[in-house]
Scaffold this motif. Sequence first.
Motif, PDB file in Angstrom:
ATOM      1  N   THR A   1       0.931   6.993  -2.010  1.00 57.49           N
ATOM      2  CA  THR A   1       1.062   8.440  -1.892  1.00 57.49           C
ATOM      3  C   THR A   1       2.367   8.824  -1.211  1.00 57.49           C
ATOM      4  N   ALA A   2       2.842   8.014  -0.277  1.00 55.59           N
ATOM      5  CA  ALA A   2       4.126   8.296   0.372  1.00 55.59           C
ATOM      6  C   ALA A   2       5.271   8.215  -0.630  1.00 55.59           C
TER       7      ALA A   2
ATOM      8  N   CYS B   1      -4.096  14.610   4.085  1.00 54.83           N
ATOM      9  CA  CYS B   1      -3.263  13.534   4.628  1.00 54.83           C
ATOM     10  C   CYS B   1      -1.940  13.353   3.903  1.00 54.83           C
ATOM     11  N   HIS B   2      -1.756  13.945   2.705  1.00 50.03           N
ATOM     12  CA  HIS B   2      -0.470  13.746   2.021  1.00 50.03           C
ATOM     13  C   HIS B   2      -0.103  14.965   1.167  1.00 50.03           C
TER      14      HIS B   2
ATOM     15  N   LEU C   1       1.185  11.126   6.799  1.00 48.75           N
ATOM     16  CA  LEU C   1       0.605  10.461   7.962  1.00 48.75           C
ATOM     17  C   LEU C   1       0.676   8.941   7.807  1.00 48.75           C
ATOM     18  N   PRO C   2       1.041   8.214   8.856  1.00 47.85           N
ATOM     19  CA  PRO C   2       1.075   6.751   8.766  1.00 47.85           C
ATOM     20  C   PRO C   2      -0.315   6.124   8.760  1.00 47.85           C
TER      21      PRO C   2
ATOM     22  N   TYR D   1      -8.912   0.907   2.059  1.00 49.10           N
ATOM     23  CA  TYR D   1      -8.605   2.194   1.416  1.00 49.10           C
ATOM     24  C   TYR D   1      -7.262   2.727   1.920  1.00 49.10           C
ATOM     25  N   GLU D   2      -7.100   2.758   3.220  1.00 46.64           N
ATOM     26  CA  GLU D   2      -5.862   3.265   3.803  1.00 46.64           C
ATOM     27  C   GLU D   2      -4.674   2.380   3.423  1.00 46.64           C
ATOM     28  N   ALA D   3      -4.848   1.076   3.473  1.00 41.13           N
ATOM     29  CA  ALA D   3      -3.744   0.153   3.154  1.00 41.13           C
ATOM     30  C   ALA D   3      -3.282   0.315   1.711  1.00 41.13           C
ATOM     31  N   GLU D   4      -4.192   0.601   0.812  1.00 37.74           N
ATOM     32  CA  GLU D   4      -3.815   0.759  -0.591  1.00 37.74           C
ATOM     33  C   GLU D   4      -3.213   2.129  -0.890  1.00 37.74           C
TER      34      GLU D   4
END
Length: 399
Positions: A344-345, A300-301, A285-286, A336-339
């Motif tokens: 994880t991608a 999410c990953h 997920l982006p 959190y999301e930015a890091e």
Amino acid sequence: MTSNGSRGAGISVAVVGGGIGGLTAALALLRLGIDAHVYEQAAELSEVGAGVQISPNASRVLHGLGLAEDLARTGVKPAALHQRRWDDGRTLTRAPLAGPLEETFGFPHYLMHRADLLAALAARLPAGRIRLGHRLTGLTDHGDRVEARFANGARVEAGVLVGADGIHSPTRALLFGPEHPRFTGCVAYRGLVPAERLRALELETTTQLWMGPGGHFVHYFVAGGRLVNFVAITEQDTWTRESWTDRRAAADALATFEGWHPQVRAIMEAVDETYLWALFDRTPLPRWSTGGVTLLGDACHAMLPFMAQGAAMAIEDAATLAACLASEGRPGLGRYEAERVPRTARVHALSTANKARFHLPDGPEQRERDAGMAAGASGLSLDAMAWIYGHDAFGHSTR
């Protein structure tokens, strides 16, 4: 880790999902002075018997949460990752773990039974923090708080809600709409064998990965060395059963791995029963967050287990989420999301690429791969793995 009067100390967090990622998140949040409760849909905490690898990036987090003694008691430290050829057992590469890994990155690599890790996490949480029998059915974000509604009629309000509820995440579906995980074309036979049954094999305390045409086989000790965990992965075109985890006869696994090395077959012959898992993943997920709701781990990953980093990434998510909320409160979800999203991608992409590398049919590409591994081109050196193993999820990003 203790609270330092940070902005997050006054908020409450509802963690949906009582797996490894969800329990780690709750424990990390509580250690940082943030009120947290876990809401698990199952009637009891349980894990289907299977192994999990806890590399130094994850054991760093778990040690910080007070689990060092638990990991040392039930985990096994492998001396090496030993990659071998499927039929003759020839060594393709052998990368040191145990001492060298711990000396380089400061924390051990453990092989564990998932149930042991789950039990250790649950035991560290104060009484009353895990609410069982809570299946999420609805969410409303009121701006300063999130209301969660459950199938049992319960309603809960919290400043932040974290969906740590797996690849079939209800939280993700409520945030971003329905989405179906993608069958990867791989299924895995998993089993646990009492180590005493395999004494004649004189197995090393290593993670052994056998590569062959259209499949691979992994085995290692867990449960303090009392059990041998194996995962036998093969390819098939479709998956039609509703269950991801079917009990299967050991003979089915043996038939699939006809012609493989006697050690591989001896391990499968010694098991009482196997489980067949379909391996699913999804395009990462982006974005993971909307308002005061975010996601964690497989929600999410979800990724193939071919880097042995699925659980480690969820544990890292938990630590980073707790640190961001402690320092910034609800706005910390953006950091959190930015890091976490780029890191994880990257691991997801490498895990996917390993499917092709592990499963090459015998021939020119396979011989080229094997020659490269023998020459040290496997990417498994301590320097090459530093971006994974040296990461401090409580601190700052190393992506």
